[in-house]
Design a protein around this motif. Structure first.
Motif, mmCIF file in Angstrom:
data_model
loop_
_atom_site.group_PDB
_atom_site.id
_atom_site.type_symbol
_atom_site.label_atom_id
_atom_site.label_comp_id
_atom_site.label_asym_id
_atom_site.label_seq_id
_atom_site.Cartn_x
_atom_site.Cartn_y
_atom_site.Cartn_z
ATOM 1 N N LYS A 104 0.764 -1.284 -0.044
ATOM 2 C CA LYS A 104 -0.079 -0.085 0.224
ATOM 3 C C LYS A 104 0.897 1.276 0.012
ATOM 4 O O LYS A 104 1.968 1.134 0.418
ATOM 5 C CB LYS A 104 -0.971 0.019 1.283
ATOM 6 N N HIS A 105 0.395 2.263 -0.518
ATOM 7 C CA HIS A 105 1.026 3.635 -0.529
ATOM 8 C C HIS A 105 1.357 4.115 0.910
ATOM 9 O O HIS A 105 0.630 3.646 1.835
ATOM 10 C CB HIS A 105 0.383 4.738 -1.105
ATOM 11 N N CYS A 106 2.465 4.649 1.187
ATOM 12 C CA CYS A 106 2.683 4.993 2.677
ATOM 13 C C CYS A 106 3.922 6.122 2.759
ATOM 14 O O CYS A 106 4.150 6.418 1.949
ATOM 15 C CB CYS A 106 3.142 3.436 3.211
ATOM 16 N N ARG A 107 3.732 6.548 4.241
ATOM 17 C CA ARG A 107 4.949 7.444 4.412
ATOM 18 C C ARG A 107 6.051 6.777 4.428
ATOM 19 O O ARG A 107 6.165 5.441 4.944
ATOM 20 C CB ARG A 107 4.474 8.048 5.794
ATOM 21 N N CYS A 147 6.349 10.508 0.915
ATOM 22 C CA CYS A 147 5.460 9.527 0.671
ATOM 23 C C CYS A 147 5.796 8.387 -0.496
ATOM 24 O O CYS A 147 6.272 8.923 -1.685
ATOM 25 C CB CYS A 147 3.806 9.878 0.312
ATOM 26 N N CYS A 149 4.653 6.109 -3.495
ATOM 27 C CA CYS A 149 3.566 5.604 -4.220
ATOM 28 C C CYS A 149 3.629 4.447 -5.178
ATOM 29 O O CYS A 149 4.486 4.891 -5.796
ATOM 30 C CB CYS A 149 2.756 6.755 -4.810
ATOM 31 N N CYS A 374 -0.719 11.749 -1.979
ATOM 32 C CA CYS A 374 -0.069 12.383 -0.864
ATOM 33 C C CYS A 374 -0.917 13.122 -0.002
ATOM 34 O O CYS A 374 -0.851 13.401 1.281
ATOM 35 C CB CYS A 374 0.944 13.414 -1.409
ATOM 36 N N THR A 376 -3.969 12.375 0.589
ATOM 37 C CA THR A 376 -4.903 11.439 1.340
ATOM 38 C C THR A 376 -3.929 10.769 2.494
ATOM 39 O O THR A 376 -4.375 10.899 3.695
ATOM 40 C CB THR A 376 -5.255 10.343 0.259
ATOM 41 N N ILE A 377 -2.590 10.606 2.361
ATOM 42 C CA ILE A 377 -2.134 9.863 3.318
ATOM 43 C C ILE A 377 -0.849 10.870 4.026
ATOM 44 O O ILE A 377 -0.312 10.504 5.259
ATOM 45 C CB ILE A 377 -0.995 8.574 2.887
#
Length: 378
Positions: A104-107, A147, A149, A374, A376-377
């Protein structure tokens, strides 16, 4: 115009031969691009680096040889900050492959970077450079949110029948499966189509790296790239799918090791191998038009592979409501699109003027998609 207190997001999209950046201002739930730029033909000097504003007026332009993508990024970033007089509060990176653990997309933190380092063998052409760029920008902007992606995230909707490879269970457990790539490109198209997403759609992302994706109701159900971005249809310098026996033959007959095989399938194959020269489609089309037989073979091989994939996905979907071309070749080469679509009329695929037909051309919006992630998270 940028407002004084609005958030500014920088997106960095590093491909196999180019580097793209963009700055987006956040307004509530929307993001608006205020500056974008690119460094092109990396590794093939002279490279060109430029920045444009939101109405495509060129604000910075230079031609020079960049020693690496991060050097090109340094030049573009410095010029952008002089223009904007602001620094971004969030940086989003396109990451081709997160391996089996980063789905998943994450920091980005130290743990994420360590996991990416352990996943380099999944995408040896892309992950090392992404790591270098991330580490550099974290130093430049230590207080910003960073982030990751992932291109692979979009394809998490594929069922096991699409992701499972016919190998022993222990290898599947070790992460050997179909991941799929170009996910940010596919996601951007689905996002922009909105409620106009058809039930059965095929997207062909054709560029230096190329792949196709079959989508049902906007969700990925299958895609041509597999375990790494090397698989699928032939590309500029990548082989695409090969009989595994070919690699075994090369190992046994020529004594090639893993590094040598990697260099062959990723850097010395594809269109470049068929032409005996480079893999740039513009040059190959020119050669074909000049009567070069090798260029003709390369283009016929490429378009035939794309056409075969479309036919397979039409069967998988039970028909095609829309075929969308994107990527540098898909967007800009009428000749390639015509050759791909020739003979597909029996599948209901029709090109037409003034909206007649179900073939579309859309620009890849990876940077916009990264900015949305970005927001969003981040």
């Amino acid at each position: 115009m940028m407002t004084e207190h609005s958030e500014l997001i920088l997106t960095i999209n590093h491909g196999s031969s180019s580097l793209k950046i963009a700055f987006f201002e956040v307004h509530g739930h929307t993001v608006h691009c205020v500056l974008r730029g690119a460094a092109e033909a990396l590794g093939n000097p002279p490279s060109r680096a430029f920045l444009c504003d939101s109405i495509r007026c060129v604000l910075f332009n230079t031609e020079k040889t960049f020693a690496s993508p991060e050097k090109a990024l340094e030049v573009l970033y410095a010029a952008a900050i002089r223009i904007l007089r602001r620094r971004p509060t969030c940086v989003g990176y396109r990451v081709v492959h997160g391996g089996p653990h980063l789905l998943k997309h994450c920091r980005i933190d130290d743990e994420v970077l360590m996991t990416l380092k352990e996943s380099i063998h999944f995408a040896p052409l892309h992950i090392p450079q992404a790591l270098t760029i991330m580490q550099h920008m974290r130093t430049v902007l230590p207080y910003a949110v960073h982030c990751a992606c992932f291109d692979t995230t979009f394809h998490r909707t594929m069922q096991e029948v699409a992701t499972r490879l016919p190998l022993p269970q222990r290898y599947f457990d070790a992460g050997i499966r179909r991941y799929g790539f170009h996910g940010l490109s596919y996601a951007s198209i689905v996002e922009r189509l909105g409620s106009d997403v058809p039930e059965r759609m095929i997207i062909a992302h054709l560029g230096n790296g190329s792949s196709l994706c079959a989508l049902r109701h906007g969700n990925s159900i299958d895609t041509t790239m597999c375990f790494t971005p090397t698989g699928g249809i032939p590309m500029a310098t990548r082989s695409g799918d090969l009989d595994p026996g070919v690699l075994l033959f090369l190992m046994r007959t020529y004594g090639l090791g893993a590094d040598e095989l990697e260099a062959i399938v990723n850097r010395q194959s594809g269109l470049a191998a068929l032409t005996g020269g480079g893999g740039d489609m513009r040059a190959i089309l020119k050669g074909r038009n000049d009567g070069n037989a090798c260029a003709e073979l390369a283009i016929q091989t490429y378009t035939r592979s794309v056409r075969k994939a479309i036919g397979a996905y039409a069967a998988l979907l039970g028909g095609v409501d829309r075929l969308i071309f994107t990527g540098g070749i898909g967007e800009h080469s009428n000749e390639i699109r015509d050759m791909v679509c020739g003979g597909l009329e029996s599948l209901g695929i029709r090109q037409g003027d003034r909206g007649k037909g179900n073939v579309m051309v859309m620009a890849a919006g990876e940077e916009q998609e990264i900015a949305h992630i970005c927001r969003t998270i981040g």
